[in-house]
Design an enzyme around this catalytic site. Sequence first.
Site, PDB file in Angstrom:
ATOM      1  N   ASP A  52      35.176  46.484  50.949  1.00  0.00           N
ATOM      2  CA  ASP A  52      35.625  45.091  51.035  1.00  0.00           C
ATOM      3  C   ASP A  52      35.701  44.688  52.501  1.00  0.00           C
ATOM      4  OD1 ASP A  52      35.858  45.396  48.331  1.00  0.00           O
ATOM      5  OD2 ASP A  52      38.006  44.961  48.222  1.00  0.00           O
TER       6      ASP A  52
ATOM      7  N   ASP B  69      36.240  38.510  36.237  1.00  0.00           N
ATOM      8  CA  ASP B  69      37.592  38.777  36.739  1.00  0.00           C
ATOM      9  C   ASP B  69      38.581  38.072  35.820  1.00  0.00           C
ATOM     10  OD1 ASP B  69      36.318  39.965  38.939  1.00  0.00           O
ATOM     11  OD2 ASP B  69      36.256  38.039  39.998  1.00  0.00           O
TER      12      ASP B  69
END
Length: 235
Positions: free
Chosen positions: A8, A128
């Site tokens: 990330d 998500d």
Amino acid sequence: MKVIPAIDLMNGQVVRLYKGDPKQKTVYSDNPVEVAKKWEANGADMLHLVDLDATLGIGSNLPIIKKILDQISIPIQVAGGLRDESTITDVSKICHRIVLGTLAFKDKSILQKLLVNLGSKKIVISVDHLDGEIVTHGWQNQTKIKLIDAMKEFLSIGFSEFLLTNISKDGTLEGPDLEFLSQACQLNNAHVIASGGISNIKDVQNVKQQNAFGVILGKALYENKISIQEAKQIV
């Protein structure tokens, strides 16, 4: 099952967020390229690169992502802020797979065009969710769309690759959400990558038992609670 470390990126650094909150950030490295090389050397099947700045609309780490792609030979999927056709097409030319979340729910016409141009195996739909309801725009927007209903619709259109994250688990080391993962993996032709909450080797075993296509290793990997080699032995 594929073992997939996550990298990330925020402000050029390798970070992990707690439940997607940029205010709860831990920095693990200032050298993303070296981190990518390390995970490749340790036996990762694929890398999952996330541009958090692009996701949140506050910047871009695309130059760093391109550097990683230049120096890594294993497949790489790129996620984060891919919300217009031009950017998606450009990024798709240099990586193995692209991950689409917000755009997949916002603009079905562009999504259909990308499906025709790139093919279903090149596109991963990021589903998500928070307790079974889809969230978009860097997890900031709750849609009221049911997870399984959304996946069924994407499958009917011709998609098969999914990245499943329960955001209440992400970065928590509390264990994966097996309930919704199980439901998702039971859908015909759905290849599901499980993300969020992995804390130890038992969690990897539990994900494998749901017949997931892959598992994302994040915080547990960076904090040495699990290794890629251990995970590979399980899968």
